[in-house]
Design a protein around this motif. Sequence first.
Motif, PDB file in Angstrom:
ATOM      1  N   LYS A 231      36.188  65.218  51.490  1.00 30.78           N
ATOM      2  CA  LYS A 231      36.809  66.093  50.512  1.00 30.78           C
ATOM      3  C   LYS A 231      36.159  65.864  49.157  1.00 30.78           C
ATOM      4  O   LYS A 231      35.896  64.728  48.775  1.00 30.78           O
ATOM      5  N   SER A 232      35.902  66.948  48.443  1.00 34.33           N
ATOM      6  CA  SER A 232      35.257  66.832  47.138  1.00 34.33           C
ATOM      7  C   SER A 232      36.061  67.613  46.116  1.00 34.33           C
ATOM      8  O   SER A 232      36.785  68.553  46.452  1.00 34.33           O
ATOM      9  N   ALA A 233      35.927  67.207  44.852  1.00 33.77           N
ATOM     10  CA  ALA A 233      36.612  67.890  43.765  1.00 33.77           C
ATOM     11  C   ALA A 233      35.829  67.680  42.485  1.00 33.77           C
ATOM     12  O   ALA A 233      35.318  66.578  42.232  1.00 33.77           O
ATOM     13  N   ALA A 234      35.725  68.745  41.683  1.00 40.30           N
ATOM     14  CA  ALA A 234      35.157  68.615  40.345  1.00 40.30           C
ATOM     15  C   ALA A 234      36.232  68.014  39.458  1.00 40.30           C
ATOM     16  O   ALA A 234      37.265  68.623  39.212  1.00 40.30           O
ATOM     17  N   LEU A 235      36.021  66.793  39.011  1.00 40.22           N
ATOM     18  CA  LEU A 235      37.054  66.027  38.333  1.00 40.22           C
ATOM     19  C   LEU A 235      37.484  66.706  37.038  1.00 40.22           C
ATOM     20  O   LEU A 235      36.657  67.225  36.279  1.00 40.22           O
ATOM     21  N   SER A 236      38.782  66.666  36.795  1.00 41.30           N
ATOM     22  CA  SER A 236      39.300  67.131  35.516  1.00 41.30           C
ATOM     23  C   SER A 236      38.896  66.147  34.424  1.00 41.30           C
ATOM     24  O   SER A 236      38.385  65.057  34.690  1.00 41.30           O
ATOM     25  N   GLU A 237      39.146  66.522  33.194  1.00 40.05           N
ATOM     26  CA  GLU A 237      38.756  65.661  32.075  1.00 40.05           C
ATOM     27  C   GLU A 237      39.467  64.314  32.145  1.00 40.05           C
ATOM     28  O   GLU A 237      38.851  63.264  31.931  1.00 40.05           O
ATOM     29  N   LEU A 238      40.765  64.331  32.477  1.00 39.68           N
ATOM     30  CA  LEU A 238      41.512  63.074  32.572  1.00 39.68           C
ATOM     31  C   LEU A 238      41.050  62.249  33.763  1.00 39.68           C
ATOM     32  O   LEU A 238      40.866  61.024  33.651  1.00 39.68           O
ATOM     33  N   ALA A 239      40.842  62.908  34.921  1.00 36.97           N
ATOM     34  CA  ALA A 239      40.380  62.180  36.100  1.00 36.97           C
ATOM     35  C   ALA A 239      38.999  61.581  35.857  1.00 36.97           C
ATOM     36  O   ALA A 239      38.714  60.461  36.300  1.00 36.97           O
ATOM     37  N   GLN A 240      38.146  62.303  35.160  1.00 35.35           N
ATOM     38  CA  GLN A 240      36.818  61.776  34.859  1.00 35.35           C
ATOM     39  C   GLN A 240      36.922  60.553  33.944  1.00 35.35           C
ATOM     40  O   GLN A 240      36.174  59.583  34.098  1.00 35.35           O
ATOM     41  N   GLU A 241      37.850  60.595  33.012  1.00 39.94           N
ATOM     42  CA  GLU A 241      38.063  59.436  32.132  1.00 39.94           C
ATOM     43  C   GLU A 241      38.494  58.214  32.938  1.00 39.94           C
ATOM     44  O   GLU A 241      37.994  57.104  32.724  1.00 39.94           O
ATOM     45  N   ILE A 242      39.415  58.432  33.883  1.00 38.11           N
ATOM     46  CA  ILE A 242      39.903  57.312  34.700  1.00 38.11           C
ATOM     47  C   ILE A 242      38.780  56.749  35.567  1.00 38.11           C
ATOM     48  O   ILE A 242      38.584  55.525  35.649  1.00 38.11           O
ATOM     49  N   VAL A 243      38.029  57.628  36.246  1.00 41.41           N
ATOM     50  CA  VAL A 243      36.943  57.171  37.110  1.00 41.41           C
ATOM     51  C   VAL A 243      35.875  56.448  36.302  1.00 41.41           C
ATOM     52  O   VAL A 243      35.311  55.436  36.741  1.00 41.41           O
ATOM     53  N   GLN A 244      35.589  56.946  35.131  1.00 43.88           N
ATOM     54  CA  GLN A 244      34.600  56.295  34.274  1.00 43.88           C
ATOM     55  C   GLN A 244      35.068  54.887  33.885  1.00 43.88           C
ATOM     56  O   GLN A 244      34.290  53.933  33.886  1.00 43.88           O
ATOM     57  N   ASP A 245      36.351  54.764  33.550  1.00 45.58           N
ATOM     58  CA  ASP A 245      36.902  53.442  33.233  1.00 45.58           C
ATOM     59  C   ASP A 245      36.787  52.499  34.425  1.00 45.58           C
ATOM     60  O   ASP A 245      36.454  51.316  34.279  1.00 45.58           O
ATOM     61  N   ILE A 246      37.070  53.021  35.617  1.00 42.87           N
ATOM     62  CA  ILE A 246      37.007  52.187  36.820  1.00 42.87           C
ATOM     63  C   ILE A 246      35.584  51.697  37.062  1.00 42.87           C
ATOM     64  O   ILE A 246      35.350  50.519  37.345  1.00 42.87           O
ATOM     65  N   ILE A 247      34.615  52.613  36.971  1.00 50.36           N
ATOM     66  CA  ILE A 247      33.218  52.234  37.216  1.00 50.36           C
ATOM     67  C   ILE A 247      32.755  51.187  36.217  1.00 50.36           C
ATOM     68  O   ILE A 247      32.114  50.189  36.577  1.00 50.36           O
ATOM     69  N   ARG A 248      33.088  51.402  34.947  1.00 48.98           N
ATOM     70  CA  ARG A 248      32.667  50.445  33.918  1.00 48.98           C
ATOM     71  C   ARG A 248      33.344  49.079  34.102  1.00 48.98           C
ATOM     72  O   ARG A 248      32.707  48.036  33.973  1.00 48.98           O
ATOM     73  N   THR A 249      34.623  49.084  34.430  1.00 44.19           N
ATOM     74  CA  THR A 249      35.367  47.830  34.555  1.00 44.19           C
ATOM     75  C   THR A 249      34.970  47.051  35.796  1.00 44.19           C
ATOM     76  O   THR A 249      34.944  45.810  35.777  1.00 44.19           O
ATOM     77  N   THR A 250      34.680  47.747  36.888  1.00 44.22           N
ATOM     78  CA  THR A 250      34.366  47.062  38.144  1.00 44.22           C
ATOM     79  C   THR A 250      32.895  46.722  38.297  1.00 44.22           C
ATOM     80  O   THR A 250      32.518  46.082  39.283  1.00 44.22           O
ATOM     81  N   ALA A 251      32.044  47.134  37.359  1.00 39.90           N
ATOM     82  CA  ALA A 251      30.602  46.884  37.489  1.00 39.90           C
ATOM     83  C   ALA A 251      30.271  45.399  37.643  1.00 39.90           C
ATOM     84  O   ALA A 251      29.475  45.032  38.524  1.00 39.90           O
ATOM     85  N   PRO A 252      30.830  44.466  36.833  1.00 39.77           N
ATOM     86  CA  PRO A 252      30.506  43.038  37.035  1.00 39.77           C
ATOM     87  C   PRO A 252      30.926  42.528  38.409  1.00 39.77           C
ATOM     88  O   PRO A 252      30.187  41.765  39.040  1.00 39.77           O
ATOM     89  N   VAL A 253      32.108  42.938  38.872  1.00 39.35           N
ATOM     90  CA  VAL A 253      32.570  42.507  40.195  1.00 39.35           C
ATOM     91  C   VAL A 253      31.665  43.066  41.279  1.00 39.35           C
ATOM     92  O   VAL A 253      31.313  42.375  42.248  1.00 39.35           O
ATOM     93  N   ARG A 254      31.249  44.302  41.126  1.00 40.01           N
ATOM     94  CA  ARG A 254      30.381  44.941  42.111  1.00 40.01           C
ATOM     95  C   ARG A 254      29.051  44.194  42.240  1.00 40.01           C
ATOM     96  O   ARG A 254      28.537  43.993  43.338  1.00 40.01           O
TER      97      ARG A 254
END
Length: 730
Positions: A414-437
């Motif tokens: 399933k795919s979706a073009a992220l809304s502005e708020l969803a994109q903000e959340i996903v961006q925060d997740i990617i940035r925060t989890t980068a060291p752990v990854r």
Amino acid sequence: MPQLQVFHHVCDFVKEAPMRYEIDGEVVTFYLDNPKRDNPNIRRASFAGTGLTPAQITPMLDATVDSRHGYSLSTQASATKVVVVFFAGFRATGVSWPTHSQEWAIFVLHFFQWYFTNSESSSRTDIRSTVWSSILVPWLDCLKDAEIIPLDVVIPRVQTKKLARLEGGGKQLLGQGQQRVTDPAISAQKLLVDVSFGMTDTDYLDALEERCRHLVGVIKEVCLLHWRGAMQDAETGRKLAAQVSDDMIDRALAEERYGEVLKSSRGQLTKYASPAHPQGIAWALAWVRHSLKRGNTRNCVSTPTMRRSPFFNTQVFHGIKYKYSVLEGLTILTTEQWENFSGPARLYRFAGLLSGLDAAAACAILTIEHPQFTSESLQNAMLLNVRGKPRLLVTDNTERAILVIDKPRAGKLKSAALSELAQEIVQDIIRTTAPVREVLKRAGDKRWRYLFLGALNDYGRSRVGILSVLNVRTALLHGAGTMISLPRLYPLLTQNKLMSGAFDFRRLRNTLGVLKWFETGSILEMSRTLGNTRKVALNNYLPAALLHAWNTRIIRRFQNTLIVLAAHDEPYLLEVADFSSLADLQHFIAQLILDYPPNTSPLADEVQRRLKGTSPSPSATPPSAPGFLNVRLSPKSLAYLYAFRDLALKTLSTEQQNKVDALSGLSPRQFIDMAKLLTHAAENTKLHPALRDSLDVTQLIETHGRALALKGEIDMQFSKLTLKRKWEAT
């Protein structure tokens, strides 16, 4: 908003161990591939007492394992359960392993009969039918494909008819839970649901829609508050950690200088990361950052590793003396909220390591923004698949991103073009989890591709701080059990009855689908919102949620009708009826008199005879015979009506829209509904020709168009309207 960074490189992937088995004596041990764990899950099946030998069952086990290779953990586990049932069938029938077609045909029939008549199992017949048709029959067919069972053997089938379930089917809306009576002296209805039996049908549906929107808004508000608070504390922690550079830590390690003697320490060495050191919290957070940059094991920042570090006291987090109390004045949380966090959880929050609670809040927000993503899909979302292809794609304009995730039950992406708020959340997740990854990649851990990574804090002390995929439990949303949860931190959820049994990911997603149906009146739009087919949305979402609430209302309204008729002249009527106040009861009686006009049914006659003389006279007039509404319109008057409708919907609350003027007897709601009626009649292209002639649609369309042209100027005039109070002396 800055552009999302997408992973474009491919790393050396860990080869995942497939499902396998071992035979030890008369026990088969299955090792199931669990992508979220280092060690496989173990299931055992004993064939003791069956008379079977390892040589006989080995081909069957090989075929079973091969057919489940690459499937999810639950699918692998279902195969082991089938083997257990198969062994039990041999044990119960007492037959030996069949060797030709006739023996296999007889055994399969005996196995079929035993499975449905086995008294040792407490499963209902419908459950057994479902398991036989969906699990056992495909597995037996798999054995036929492997030529273990001869191809001419007929596998019995069970034809089951699926009936529409009107009791809800587990698809409740938000705020609807299992109704339980805790006090036998108090009616369950007065405890668990709002009294709405006296409302008209339209008012009830409007109230249901309004409450659903309110609850979704409460959840979104709380989850956003929690998520942005966690990001703000992480940013504060990053600034604190910046006071101590990696070079300072490296020099201290090289020189074996792990602390200093302070004037207040009475000649004793105070370690740099000790809470007693003036920069203790900065050193502690810098140590976490330093360890994540150079670590290659999952426990590089765990509490046992922290206590073994020469920069920390061995008793860190034990007792008030060894806690970083300075964080209490730095966190965005209140004192009451902060007290719910343990010492390690507080440090990891400022170190920017996500917790299961953070992931639950993020999943709820993403579900609200994109209901086509199920909670299971979000929790198992990956940034890259096993081939290294990104699951997060940036569009051409670099302002939107497309997220692609698996939907396991549907077997689709399933795919979706992220809304502005969803994109903000996903961006925060990617940035925060980068060291752990990066740590998990260096450790060769297969979990590095998952979206939600962080530090575990809901296990035993030896596991606190282990880097892994976060376990997003539903209890984190509604507060069941003793674990820290959103309702414990934010009483707003409890105040709105969003607790255990009334709030979970399933209810949230289903409510969003029903709200889409309220907005559009289209099952097709609802199915698109949920990412399901029209049939699935119609059969499993709208009836299961909305019809359950509607049918419950009808049944309980009828029950209260009988109660009121039986005890209409008794002093205890209010106590036995399902109402908490006399006003609600009187309103319900007035509605009954209107809903049951005389000479329409035996029940209507009883309502009129028993209640009409004792109830307050209703303000509403009885319904008149069907007819046409004649309206004399001009473009200007219709333009004023449309402008008033838009202004009223924009500026007036629901209560103000329904308020009746004492002088005219009219309310804004009547004008709003009139405007909606005329707009619908003018813009509806599917009217019957006979009805079009009766309504004079041609002239109405012309007047409607001219009114829309005039409406813009009237809107500007209405926007300048103000109310002023002016007192004058007389």
